[in-house]
Structures are given as C-alpha cells and as structure tokens.
Scaffold this motif. Structure first.
Motif, mmCIF file in Angstrom:
data_model
loop_
_atom_site.group_PDB
_atom_site.id
_atom_site.type_symbol
_atom_site.label_atom_id
_atom_site.label_comp_id
_atom_site.label_asym_id
_atom_site.label_seq_id
_atom_site.Cartn_x
_atom_site.Cartn_y
_atom_site.Cartn_z
ATOM 1 N N GLN A 137 0.858 -1.184 0.000
ATOM 2 C CA GLN A 137 0.000 0.000 0.000
ATOM 3 C C GLN A 137 0.895 1.235 0.000
ATOM 4 N N LEU A 138 0.630 2.140 -0.942
ATOM 5 C CA LEU A 138 1.412 3.361 -1.082
ATOM 6 C C LEU A 138 0.455 4.535 -1.279
ATOM 7 N N LEU A 139 0.577 5.566 -0.417
ATOM 8 C CA LEU A 139 -0.275 6.747 -0.463
ATOM 9 C C LEU A 139 0.625 7.974 -0.528
ATOM 10 N N ILE A 140 0.486 8.759 -1.624
ATOM 11 C CA ILE A 140 1.348 9.902 -1.864
ATOM 12 C C ILE A 140 0.495 11.073 -2.336
ATOM 13 N N THR A 141 1.119 12.249 -2.415
ATOM 14 C CA THR A 141 0.490 13.469 -2.922
ATOM 15 C C THR A 141 1.106 13.809 -4.267
ATOM 16 N N PHE A 142 0.245 14.126 -5.240
ATOM 17 C CA PHE A 142 0.716 14.363 -6.601
ATOM 18 C C PHE A 142 1.280 15.768 -6.750
ATOM 19 N N ASN A 143 2.475 15.866 -7.335
ATOM 20 C CA ASN A 143 3.087 17.125 -7.736
ATOM 21 C C ASN A 143 4.000 16.845 -8.914
ATOM 22 N N SER A 144 4.732 17.848 -9.304
ATOM 23 C CA SER A 144 5.570 17.696 -10.497
ATOM 24 C C SER A 144 6.701 16.690 -10.283
ATOM 25 N N ARG A 145 7.155 16.494 -9.049
ATOM 26 C CA ARG A 145 8.254 15.567 -8.791
ATOM 27 C C ARG A 145 7.795 14.124 -8.656
ATOM 28 N N VAL A 146 6.511 13.915 -8.440
ATOM 29 C CA VAL A 146 6.014 12.560 -8.225
ATOM 30 C C VAL A 146 5.930 11.791 -9.542
ATOM 31 N N MET A 147 6.005 12.492 -10.669
ATOM 32 C CA MET A 147 5.938 11.794 -11.949
ATOM 33 C C MET A 147 7.086 10.798 -12.095
ATOM 34 N N ALA A 148 8.260 11.155 -11.589
ATOM 35 C CA ALA A 148 9.390 10.220 -11.647
ATOM 36 C C ALA A 148 9.123 8.997 -10.788
ATOM 37 N N LEU A 149 8.448 9.196 -9.650
ATOM 38 C CA LEU A 149 8.109 8.067 -8.796
ATOM 39 C C LEU A 149 7.101 7.136 -9.477
#
Length: 587
Positions: free
Chosen positions: A323-335
């Motif tokens: 389970q992975l919960l993150i917040t979307f921003n411009s840097r999360v695209m690489a993730l």
C-alpha cells in the motif's frame, strides 16, 4: 520582713524552695505536718508531669512544618509530558511509575496511623502491661491495606477488584473507536490496577503522535529537543514492543530521529504514516529497510519527502510494499514512472491526492502505464483530480488493463471533467470491479456507465457535492443503472442529479428486476426530484435498507425530508406513507 519562700518563687532559681518553706511554716487546725508534705509533693509531681507533657507536645511542631514543606516541594514537581493528538487535544503522559504510587500509599497510611484518635480513658489508669496489650490488639493494618482502602473510598471497589485481563478487553473496545492516545494516558492515572492494564503492549499496537512542544511561530530550543527525544525513546522501549501501526502528524523537526527509534525497537511495524511532516530523508528510509522487515503500508501524503531517496528505497525494498499513499506534484511523476517499471510488483493499493496541480492530464497517461508494472493492483484512488478535457492523438489502449482491480475512485469535492473515454481506458480489463466512486464527475452519463465490463458492481457513487447551477446534467437514464446492477447493487448515491420524476420512478421499479426483493442497503436521494410513489416502491422492494437520505427533496411533503437511519426508522416512515395512502383513498 519579706518571706524567703516568696522571693524564691518570684526569682524561680530553685525547685526545692516551696517544700522547705512548708516545713518551717506553722500548722493550723488538726492537720499533721507529714500529710501536708505529701500533698505538696504530689502537687509538684503533677506540675512537673504537665510541663513534660506540654514540652512533649510542642517539640514535634517544627518537625511537622519541615515535613509539610518537603511534601509541597515534592508534590509540585512535574510528573507528566504534554503532547497533542489528531483532534487538537492536549495530552498528559504520566511519568510516575508503580513504585512511586506504592510509596505514596505508604506515606498516606503512616499519616492515618499517626492521626488516629486514642479513645480510651481507662488506658491512663490501667497498668502499663494492659496498655501494651491493647495497643497490640488495636494496632492499625499495614500500609498496603490502608492504601487499598483509600483507593476504594476514592474510586469504588469494582475498579480495583476487576481482573486486569477484563480491563484490557474493555480498553480495547474504546481504543478501536477513539484510538490509544489520549485514552490510555488518562486511564493510567486512575489507580495502580488501571495503570498496569493501560501499560499492556497489546493496547499500543496502533498509535498516533501529534506535535505540541513549541508555540506556533517560535523556534524549538535545545532543551525541548532533548525532552522530545527522551519521550520518544521511552515510549519505544516501554510501550511499543508490539506496535503495528504508527503515525506522526504535523512534525517539522526530529522526524528522522523518531523513525529511526521506532524502527530500532519496533520490529513488528507494518504501517507507517507521516502526515504533514517535513525533513524525511534517506536516513529514515534506510532505518525502515533494516529494522522493519514487515513494513507493507507507507503513507507520505502532504509531507515533504526527498523523492530520489524514496525512489531508491522502493527500487531496493519495494517488493515488500503493498500500500502506497502519496500526494501528486511535479516531482512525483518520476516516482510513478519507477513504479510502472516494476519496482513494486506486489502493490495492491495506490492512492494519489492532487493538492497542487490543476491539470491531471499528465497523470492520466502515467496511470495507464501502471497497468504493466502493477498487475496485482486492487484499489486505485485518484482524489481531487480536475481532469481538464483534452483530446489525445495517437493514444493507444493497453490490452492488459487492471485485471485484479476492485475499486476505482475519481472523487473530488468540486467538479471534474472526467468522461466515459477515461473510464473505458482504465476499466476495459477490470471485470472484478466492486466499487466505483465518481462523485463530482458531472460529465459521466448513465449510458456510458452501462457499457462498462463490470458485471458485479456493488457500490456506485455519482453524487454532486458542489453547486450545479452552471453544470449540464443528464435528465434521463437512471433506470439504466438500476436495471444493469439490480442484483448486486448495495449502495447508490444520486445526490444532486437532475433526473426527472418519471425516470426516477422507473429506476426505483427496476431495482428488483422482477425477482423479489433488492439487496440495496444505502440510498442517497438528497436534492433529487424523487416523487412519493417512487419512495413507496423503494421501501417496499428493499427490505434490507438501513440508510435513506431524503434531504431537500422538493417533491416530497414536509416532515419527510430528512435522513433515516436503521430499519426501525425506515419502518416508521413506511407506516406513515401507508396511512397517507389510506387517507387519500378514503377521500
């Protein structure tokens, strides 16, 4: 001539003066000189005894004052630590151990024995042997028994005689509803028995720690940092031996230290949540990888995380994460690109909350690439995505899809421009879908939903939780939804939809499909045009209905526009509707 006896009495230089004067004075009457001498000796002995008693009573007075001063100084010492919980409440964690409580009860017992009244006039006249025997017979109980009696008078006997195992079970029921903090910290201050029960590591398996050591806008002092570190290490060593779920909220400092301490003393940790935290670096991820080998859930929403360190952690130990919960921003695209390449092959839940980016078109393309990297994905939640309408030329549809997907959530508190094209691109290979949450997606039509390959849908949410004055909403087609999933639908949300009266009446009639009763349990019709006849059909055809929202339904009479919870409440509504129909027939 002045009498020498009187001069000696005034001067007070000799204690034998009065006796000598009595011997030289002439006797009067028939009294004998020997008897007068005996009486004077008895009187002098009584006076000396009284003086000794008075001196004995006045001597321990300064000792009592010293004891009171010591007691007040010792009582005013700080014995707690202040923290803040998720509900903005101040938490007091007691630092008093069990031995300190025992010492307090012993001191109380000694005080009770000293101030106990001696109600016996016979003891003064009785011989000394009988006084000692009576003292042994009437001696007070031990300090432990007196402490127990004091606690029974203060809190009642049921809380002290209750077994600790039952107390732990009772505390577990409260913790499952309200959480471990601050309930356990408050309960541990009641008595020794409750303190021991609240210290059980079983009750501390799920814990959330807030931050309240410094005032807003002020810097954190070095002494405060040391106190925080000591508190965290003490909790990890004495309470968190069986910790499973841990959360930090609103921490801006010492996040790495806390994570390292938890990973060192909590090897059974399976879920970590860092909400609104700052300063999460590679040190925290390395400690999690080495100490918490059972970690399966990682929540980093609204936290400042160094994305390259997180990517390196997932590339090495991503096979454990489910389970992975993150917040979307411009840097999360690489993730997301790293996840799509297969760094988390066991991932089952992915939740991305959009907080900063307005256009989610780029996110849509990245999510489609996850179909090859996450074949076991079961829950996909893309929250608060705006989804601006754009036409993608040359976009290819992946043939694999999400075969294990059971929940898709595209909900938002405002309006979203998601269309049927996006749903078909994500759900073309998901026949096992159970939950579809499209709240705020006003462009999705019932005709487009009816063509999805999901045959066993159980929960469908189409409610609008924003102003719909400037939105173009469909007025027909609700019967397509109830007719398609009438045998499996358990929850239906149509809040704010503009379906007509006739369309809603047909839709309510198709809930059963002509096969008896419907399994529907929850129905939200707030702000719709549902008529009274359709409402009678719903209650008649849905015997398992436990939630019904009729707020702001303009086509219903007054007195019925409210929320109904429970079968008893809905049965009362049904009886009221039947009475109204009988009155109409009689008229």
């Amino acid at each position: 001539m002045e009498n020498p006896c009187e001069s000696q009495r005034v001067a007070g230089t000799s204690q034998t003066g009065p006796a000598e004067c009595v011997e030289e004075a002439p006797s009067s009457g028939s009294a004998r000189p020997g008897a007068t001498q005996k009486r004077k000796r008895n009187s002098t002995s009584k006076e000396t005894g009284k003086r000794a008693k008075v001196k004995g009573k006045s001597e321990p007075a300064p000792k009592g004052k010293k004891k009171k001063a010591r007691k007040t100084a010792k009582w005013n010492a700080p014995r707690y630590t202040i923290q803040e919980t998720d509900n903005d409440m101040l938490l007091l964690i007691s630092d008093v151990d069990q031995y300190e409580v025992q010492r307090r009860t012993k001191r109380r017992a000694r005080k009770v024995t000293k101030t106990a009244p001696r109600s016996s006039t016979k003891r003064a006249t009785a011989p000394k042997t009988t006084v000692k025997a009576e003292r042994k017979r009437d001696s007070p109980p031990s300090a432990g028994l007196v402490g127990v009696k004091l606690e029974e008078q203060a809190y009642g006997s049921w809380g002290l005689r209750l077994p600790a195992e039952i107390l732990v079970r009772i505390f577990q029921v409260v913790i499952s509803r309200d959480g471990a903090v601050p309930f356990l910290c408050r309960v541990s201050r009641v008595c020794r028995l409750w303190h021991g029960a609240a210290s059980s590591p079983v009750l501390w398996r799920s814990t959330t720690l807030g931050f309240c050591w410094t005032e807003p806008g002020k810097q954190q002092l070095l002494k405060t940092q040391v106190k925080i570190q000591n508190t965290v290490s003490w909790l990890a060593q004495n309470r968190f031996s069986q910790l499973r779920e841990f959360a930090l909220c609103h921490w801006k400092h010492l996040v790495n230290y806390t994570v390292q301490t938890i990973s060192q003393f909590c090897p059974h940790l399976t879920s970590l949540k860092l909400q609104d935290c700052a300063g999460v670096t590679s040190e925290a991820f390395l400690s999690l990888a080495s100490g918490c080998t059972q970690l399966a859930s990682l929540n980093l929403q609204h936290s400042q995380v160094h994305v390259p360190d997180l990517i390196s952690f997932l590339e090495t130990y991503g096979s454990r994460i489910k389970q992975l919960l993150i917040t979307f921003n411009s840097r999360v695209m690489a993730l997301i690109n790293a996840i799509s390449k297969g760094c988390c092959p066991e991932l089952q839940l992915l939740e991305i909350d959009n907080k900063f980016v307005r256009d989610s078109h780029q996110l849509t393309l990245c999510i489609e690439t996850l179909q090859t990297g996450c074949p076991k994905l079961q829950v996909l939640r893309l929250l608060n995505q705006t989804w601006l309408p754009k036409v993608v030329r040359g976009a290819t549809v992946f043939q694999s899809g999400f075969p294990q997907l059971e929940e898709l959530c595209l909900a938002t508190s405002s309006s979203s421009s998601v269309e049927e094209q996006v749903l078909h691109r994500l759900l073309h290979g998901s026949p096992r879908l159970r939950v579809l949450d499209l709240r705020g997606c006003y462009r999705v039509t019932p005709a487009g939903l009816a063509t999805l390959p999901c045959k066993e849908l159980e929960c469908l949410y189409l409610g609008l939780y924003c102003s719909s004055n400037n939105l173009t909403l469909p007025k027909e087609g609700s019967h397509l939804l109830t007719g398609r999933w009438n045998c499996t639908l358990l929850e239906l949300d149509l809040r704010g939809q503009a379906f007509s009266e006739e369309d809603l009446e047909i839709a309510m009639a198709k809930l059963t499909g002509g096969e008896g009763s419907s399994p529907l349990r929850s129905l939200n019709l707030e702000g719709t045009k549902v008529p009274l006849s359709a409402l009678r059909l719903v209650i008649t055809l849905c015997p398992q209905l436990t939630y019904l929202n009729l707020t702001s339904c303009r086509y219903l009479p007054r007195g019925l526009k409210r929320v109904y919870r429970g079968q008893e409440d809905i049965q009362l509504l049904y009886d009221r509707l039947m009475k109204s129909t009988q009155v109409d027939v009689d008229d």
